[in-house]
Design an enzyme around this catalytic site. Structure first.
Site, mmCIF file in Angstrom:
data_model
loop_
_atom_site.group_PDB
_atom_site.id
_atom_site.type_symbol
_atom_site.label_atom_id
_atom_site.label_comp_id
_atom_site.label_asym_id
_atom_site.label_seq_id
_atom_site.Cartn_x
_atom_site.Cartn_y
_atom_site.Cartn_z
ATOM 1 C CG ASN A 215 -1.465 1.052 1.365
ATOM 2 O OD1 ASN A 215 -1.631 2.023 0.419
ATOM 3 N ND2 ASN A 215 -2.500 1.297 2.521
ATOM 4 C CE LYS B 106 -0.254 3.258 4.758
ATOM 5 N NZ LYS B 106 0.004 3.267 6.149
ATOM 6 C CG HIS C 12 -5.525 1.762 5.644
ATOM 7 N ND1 HIS C 12 -5.441 2.765 6.374
ATOM 8 C CD2 HIS C 12 -4.780 1.139 5.270
ATOM 9 C CE1 HIS C 12 -4.126 2.232 6.871
ATOM 10 N NE2 HIS C 12 -3.803 1.380 6.076
ATOM 11 C CD GLU D 206 -2.717 5.402 6.873
ATOM 12 O OE1 GLU D 206 -2.924 5.363 5.754
ATOM 13 O OE2 GLU D 206 -1.745 4.892 7.695
ATOM 14 C CD GLU E 79 -3.410 -2.605 7.380
ATOM 15 O OE1 GLU E 79 -2.224 -2.741 6.791
ATOM 16 O OE2 GLU E 79 -4.188 -1.514 7.228
ATOM 17 N N GLY F 125 2.389 2.145 10.771
ATOM 18 C CA GLY F 125 3.218 3.433 10.853
ATOM 19 C C GLY F 125 4.140 3.725 11.981
ATOM 20 C CB SER G 19 5.166 -1.626 11.876
ATOM 21 O OG SER G 19 4.882 -0.376 12.338
HETATM 22 P P1 PGA Z 1 2.960 0.257 7.668
HETATM 23 O O1 PGA Z 1 1.289 0.242 6.966
HETATM 24 O O2 PGA Z 1 3.325 -0.984 7.144
HETATM 25 O O3 PGA Z 1 3.633 1.440 7.175
HETATM 26 O O4 PGA Z 1 2.680 0.126 9.202
HETATM 27 C C1 PGA Z 1 0.530 -0.596 6.998
HETATM 28 C C2 PGA Z 1 -0.841 -0.276 6.212
HETATM 29 O O5 PGA Z 1 -1.074 0.922 6.427
HETATM 30 O O6 PGA Z 1 -1.379 -1.092 5.510
#
Ligand code: PGA
Length: 253
Positions: free
Chosen positions: A9, A11, A98, A100, A170, A176, A216
């Site tokens: 992803n 982003k 997601h 976010e 997740e 992140g 992460s």
């Molecule tokens: P990250 O994000 O690997 O940077 O923690 C995972 C995600 O948001 O799908």
């Protein structure tokens, strides 16, 4: 038999040139690795780069996905991108739900269900994300939160529609942050999710569902996460932007 998947992803990152270069690297790596048919690799670049990236990758070997789509079919929705537009340019999957999107754009279960239905209507695969906040885990209500997220969304689908969904667990506190769920925490939640699917759609559906872990996940911890019996790969954010990391994660699958 369910598929193992590693999905990147991206982003809101990359210029067009950087995106094409990275997509080409992923495509060559996956083509050369000649993965078994029960393993898949997905990349999800920003909307505006999808068309060019689709021209530059081996779409027999990697799946190009979008990170979102509109909750309506078409019409006066300024700034939105519809599921049918994505299908029309060759996109095969869409990340939905997601955290976010849930947090920054107030996407509710109701909105997400509409999006899932549109993605299915246009024959693409939803990669549906669920996950609890740190405060919810600390209150020990993380299992309830996950159950509710599923029951309000993909568990309302028909069994046939449900069978086309990929689920990504997740935990929001791991996204992140550099804090990864331990392999035990990931396995525990994945086993729970699979038990909920079995309750709702039966044991075969549960067994056939690809359940990704995200948060992460990186080269150094991918293998210990993916080695768990209910973890079928990962949804990777930051580490999917660096080929050395992403290729090692693919190899850990
Ligand atoms: P990250 O994000 O690997 O940077 O923690 C995972 C995600 O948001 O799908």
């Amino acid at each position: 038999m369910r598929k193992k998947i590693v999905a990147g992803n991206w982003k809101m990152n990359t210029t067009l040139a950087e995106g094409i270069a990275l997509a080409k690297e992923v495509s060559s790596f996956v083509t050369e690795a000649n993965l078994n048919s029960d393993k898949g690799v997905v990349i999800a670049p920003p909307f505006i780069h999808l068309t060019e990236i689709l021209k530059n990758v081996n779409t027999d070997k990697i799946c190009v996905a979008a990170q979102n789509c509109a909750a309506d079919e078409n019409g006066a929705f300024t700034g939105e991108v519809s599921a049918s537009m994505l299908q029309n340019i060759g996109v095969k999957a869409v990340i939905l739900g997601h955290s976010e999107r849930r947090m920054y754009y107030n996407e509710t279960s109701l909105t997400l269900l509409k999006k899932v239905q549109l993605v299915l209507k246009y024959q693409m695969k939803p990669i549906f994300c669920i996950g609890e906040l740190l405060s919810e885990r600390e209150k020990n209500i993380h299992f309830d939160v996950i159950k509710q997220q599923l029951h309000e969304t993909v568990f309302t689908l028909t069994a046939d529609d449900y069978s086309k969904i990929i689920i990504a667990y997740e935990p929001v506190w791991a996204i992140g942050t550099g804090v990864t769920a331990s392999p035990e925490q990931a396995q525990e939640m994945h086993a729970y999710i699979r038990s909920l699917i079995a309750e709702k759609f039966g044991a075969t559906a549960a067994d056939n569902t690809t359940l990704l872990y995200g948060g992460s996940c990186k080269a150094s911890n991918a293998k210990e996460l993916f080695d768990n019996k209910d973890v079928d790969g990962g949804l990777i954010g930051g580490a999917s932007l660096k080929m050395s990391e992403f290729s090692a994660i693919i190899s850990a699958m």
